[in-house]
Design a protein around this motif. Sequence first.
Motif, PDB file in Angstrom:
ATOM      1  N   PHE A   1     -13.175  -9.527 -14.759  1.00  0.00           N
ATOM      2  CA  PHE A   1     -12.298 -10.260 -13.844  1.00  0.00           C
ATOM      3  C   PHE A   1     -12.918 -11.614 -13.465  1.00  0.00           C
ATOM      4  O   PHE A   1     -13.291 -12.383 -14.331  1.00  0.00           O
TER       5      PHE A   1
ATOM      6  N   HIS B   1       0.811  -1.218   0.000  1.00  0.00           N
ATOM      7  CA  HIS B   1       0.000   0.000   0.000  1.00  0.00           C
ATOM      8  C   HIS B   1       0.846   1.270   0.000  1.00  0.00           C
ATOM      9  O   HIS B   1       0.575   2.221   0.741  1.00  0.00           O
TER      10      HIS B   1
ATOM     11  N   PRO C   1     -10.139 -10.880  -7.898  1.00  0.00           N
ATOM     12  CA  PRO C   1     -11.210 -11.267  -8.823  1.00  0.00           C
ATOM     13  C   PRO C   1     -12.416 -10.323  -8.837  1.00  0.00           C
ATOM     14  O   PRO C   1     -13.158 -10.305  -9.808  1.00  0.00           O
ATOM     15  N   TYR C   2     -12.614  -9.572  -7.740  1.00  0.00           N
ATOM     16  CA  TYR C   2     -13.849  -8.781  -7.667  1.00  0.00           C
ATOM     17  C   TYR C   2     -13.600  -7.272  -7.718  1.00  0.00           C
ATOM     18  O   TYR C   2     -14.357  -6.489  -7.149  1.00  0.00           O
TER      19      TYR C   2
ATOM     20  N   ASP D   1      -1.426  -4.269  -4.802  1.00  0.00           N
ATOM     21  CA  ASP D   1      -1.780  -3.209  -3.853  1.00  0.00           C
ATOM     22  C   ASP D   1      -0.533  -2.402  -3.516  1.00  0.00           C
ATOM     23  O   ASP D   1      -0.255  -2.101  -2.347  1.00  0.00           O
TER      24      ASP D   1
ATOM     25  N   GLN E   1     -15.422 -10.928  -0.485  1.00  0.00           N
ATOM     26  CA  GLN E   1     -14.581  -9.964  -1.203  1.00  0.00           C
ATOM     27  C   GLN E   1     -13.304  -9.591  -0.472  1.00  0.00           C
ATOM     28  O   GLN E   1     -12.459  -8.893  -1.015  1.00  0.00           O
ATOM     29  N   GLY E   2     -13.176 -10.042   0.780  1.00  0.00           N
ATOM     30  CA  GLY E   2     -11.893  -9.863   1.451  1.00  0.00           C
ATOM     31  C   GLY E   2     -11.698  -8.563   2.196  1.00  0.00           C
ATOM     32  O   GLY E   2     -10.634  -8.324   2.738  1.00  0.00           O
TER      33      GLY E   2
ATOM     34  N   HIS F   1      -4.476  -5.238  -7.679  1.00  0.00           N
ATOM     35  CA  HIS F   1      -5.853  -4.983  -7.264  1.00  0.00           C
ATOM     36  C   HIS F   1      -6.089  -3.466  -7.254  1.00  0.00           C
ATOM     37  O   HIS F   1      -6.685  -2.935  -8.158  1.00  0.00           O
ATOM     38  N   TRP F   2      -5.582  -2.752  -6.229  1.00  0.00           N
ATOM     39  CA  TRP F   2      -5.806  -1.301  -6.171  1.00  0.00           C
ATOM     40  C   TRP F   2      -5.121  -0.600  -7.335  1.00  0.00           C
ATOM     41  O   TRP F   2      -5.434   0.552  -7.627  1.00  0.00           O
TER      42      TRP F   2
ATOM     43  N   PRO G   1     -14.120  -5.052 -10.108  1.00  0.00           N
ATOM     44  CA  PRO G   1     -15.210  -4.192 -10.603  1.00  0.00           C
ATOM     45  C   PRO G   1     -16.426  -4.158  -9.677  1.00  0.00           C
ATOM     46  O   PRO G   1     -17.346  -3.389  -9.917  1.00  0.00           O
ATOM     47  N   VAL G   2     -16.436  -5.000  -8.643  1.00  0.00           N
ATOM     48  CA  VAL G   2     -17.542  -4.995  -7.692  1.00  0.00           C
ATOM     49  C   VAL G   2     -17.151  -4.189  -6.452  1.00  0.00           C
ATOM     50  O   VAL G   2     -17.909  -3.354  -5.961  1.00  0.00           O
ATOM     51  N   ALA G   3     -15.945  -4.441  -5.952  1.00  0.00           N
ATOM     52  CA  ALA G   3     -15.501  -3.814  -4.705  1.00  0.00           C
ATOM     53  C   ALA G   3     -14.975  -2.403  -4.936  1.00  0.00           C
ATOM     54  O   ALA G   3     -14.909  -1.606  -4.007  1.00  0.00           O
ATOM     55  N   ASN G   4     -14.555  -2.105  -6.144  1.00  0.00           N
ATOM     56  CA  ASN G   4     -14.005  -0.794  -6.497  1.00  0.00           C
ATOM     57  C   ASN G   4     -14.763  -0.289  -7.731  1.00  0.00           C
ATOM     58  O   ASN G   4     -15.457  -1.057  -8.383  1.00  0.00           O
TER      59      ASN G   4
ATOM     60  N   HIS H   1      -3.846  -9.838  -0.304  1.00  0.00           N
ATOM     61  CA  HIS H   1      -5.175  -9.237  -0.268  1.00  0.00           C
ATOM     62  C   HIS H   1      -5.792  -9.149   1.129  1.00  0.00           C
ATOM     63  O   HIS H   1      -6.245  -8.094   1.536  1.00  0.00           O
TER      64      HIS H   1
END
Lengths: 586, 153
Positions: free
Chosen positions: A257, A49, A241-242, A141, A487-488, A172-173, A244-247, A308
């Motif tokens: 994804f 991060h 994997p998620y 990340d 989603q973690g 991811h990010w 487009p859902v979580a971000n 993650h």
Amino acid sequence: MERREFVNLLGKAWVAGMLPLGQSMAMAAGKLQPPMYGNTRILHFTDCHAQLLPIHFREPNVNIGVGAANGRLPHLVGRNLLKKLPQISSLQDIHAYTYLDFTAAAEKFGKVGGFAHLKTLIDQCRAEAGDGRSILLDGGDTWQGSGTALWTRGKDMVEACNMLGVDVMTGHWEFTYQDSEILENARLFKGDFVAQNIKATEDALFEGIEVHDEDSGHVFKPYVIKEMQGKRVAVIGQAFPYTPVANPRRFIPDWTFGIQEEDLQELVTTIRANEKPDAVLLLSHNGMDVDLKLASRVSGIDAILGGHTHDGVPVPVVVENPGGKTLVTNAGSNGKYLAVLDLKLVNGKVDGFNYTLIPVFSKLIPADAEMAAYISKVRQPYLGKLNEELATAESLMYRRGNFNGTFDQVITDSLTTVLDAQFAFSPGFRWGTSVLPGETITMDRVLDQTCMTYPETYVREMSGEQIKLILEDVCDNLFNPDPYRQQGGDMVRVGGMTYAVEPNGESQNRISEIRDLQGQLIDANKDYKVAGWATVGSKSPGAPVWDVVASYLRDRKTIKIDKLIEPKLKGVAGNLGIADYMGEVT
Amino acid sequence: MEILPARRGFLKNLMAVGAMLVLPASLLAALVRPQAAFKADSATGSVQSLFGQDAVEAADKIRLKVPDIAENGAVVPVTVGTDLEGVESITIIIDNNPTPLSANFNLTDAVSAEVSTRVKMGKSSPVRAVVKAQGKVYYTTKEVKVTIGGCGG
């Protein structure tokens, strides 16, 4: 109390002769890395991060496992983890892997991570392995989490990783920048950016957008073969994997994804047949529970090097599947650990391994001068803003944990106070560093907690029914018994309200007793004024959340959380993922 | 003939549609839009209306590919395939949608029995793939989660 407990632990360790003298001596000599085992060394860090400088990071006291994950790694906190893994015995290691006596131990052992220190440690590990026998993997990340990362659009981290010598990364990010910026950064990155589970949508392929492979639709290389003194290691990328859902999907509208388990199995089989590798690794940003499930279903992967979920797990978990066994690891976050996986590769097979997760205590590792100079140069133009002293912390400030964190409570208090709302929502991200009592909260530290590409705040009317729906939905992303449907992230933080939660309850039926702080139950049909930030749909209209928090802190000069407001937990008494909980547990 | 893999699915669907177009016009209307089945408000109602019999669970005979969590509930990709002989139709049913029957493909032996489409889902639901082959009706199901998203770490 924390300090007393720490001294108590110290005494016990001394009496029992548990202080690993050999290790301490090795550290004093500036050699932290384990002796080389086998012939090939894989170095791995993840979820840093964008923390270029050393920081504090408190591990959680709440990390509940549900379903098959109940009571197993990584869902063991504090003493429950020490019981499971008695090898975590030195005070330093206890501090590295648990929240126990956090403040006192952090004062004693100092900060962790930092790229200049990481660089020295990595160079030592590579030297120990021998020429051309090691690779360095970054689980992602990396381009998000600090002011400088945001303001340089991730480029400060791309260059830092080039200097660190990262050979392969996934992400991811990274995907919270605009797609064109992501592709540009991936080109500037000197290693390989890999992801088997990111493809262009059919529509976008038809439009002819830029992809790695037009036939398969892969946006990035799905894998890369790294050759080390004749040993061939395949590294497959598994992005979050998620995303487009979580971000927000709006930054990456043309990409799709998902876990893509069948594609992965096919890829592993093809690589095994065509590339004749000596080992196949998955560099994963799935999160540990997803990796554990995946490892039980996909055959042919020797090790999954995971991230993650920010779980600092000092040992690999061995998972059996129809094709054999797969190691699953998770290497924590924020530059706090460096993982070393040594492999003995013989005739196309892994004949033995040794795994070490090294806590990166910055005091013990000299800073690499070139990296330190680079970090100073990156930060220099922004120092005025970063170093602004907003307030002094009078109690420990942290975020990580399934429910509330003290820094989160400062954020939700800022939202309700500055934006004049009755309730507040703040996302349960797993990043965000910790600030010790007595330390100054600078803008730098506020940005650690909030810095991202969609920081805008909102204030809107929400019915009680909508509030419950949001809580239920996020809760299911955390506690769905099927890891493939998680989603973690941690639970959304709330301000101005309390609630009860039953982690093992049915989907959409885990939340109850939503009350305001006067104890009044909220009414499903009544509207409430709610403030929040980080909306994934469309962009919110308000000021960035860091400005809201900064203005709240400036007005106060000192900040203290006397009582952490935690939800009531139902049906999880005795769960090994809960310890020293501030709320009620039944 | 060489076909780019990316276009292959598209062509395959096109061929399935082509197969339907050669049928007599009177038959076509009934086949293309089974009105009663599309009006049914439950999964079993849809199946009964279409086939006049219940479907038999047969996960081993039908390949159903759906995401575990939908990236966008408005366009959820669904792929159904089978190696069964004599496939007459492939049907996609979303149990929790107000009108569960989402798509019905009538096929002949002239095409390979695989269809891909995108369906709209209002909330989390089992997605049911129903295959009629040699007069028998089989199904398999997978849960697709639809979430408001956000707050991931």
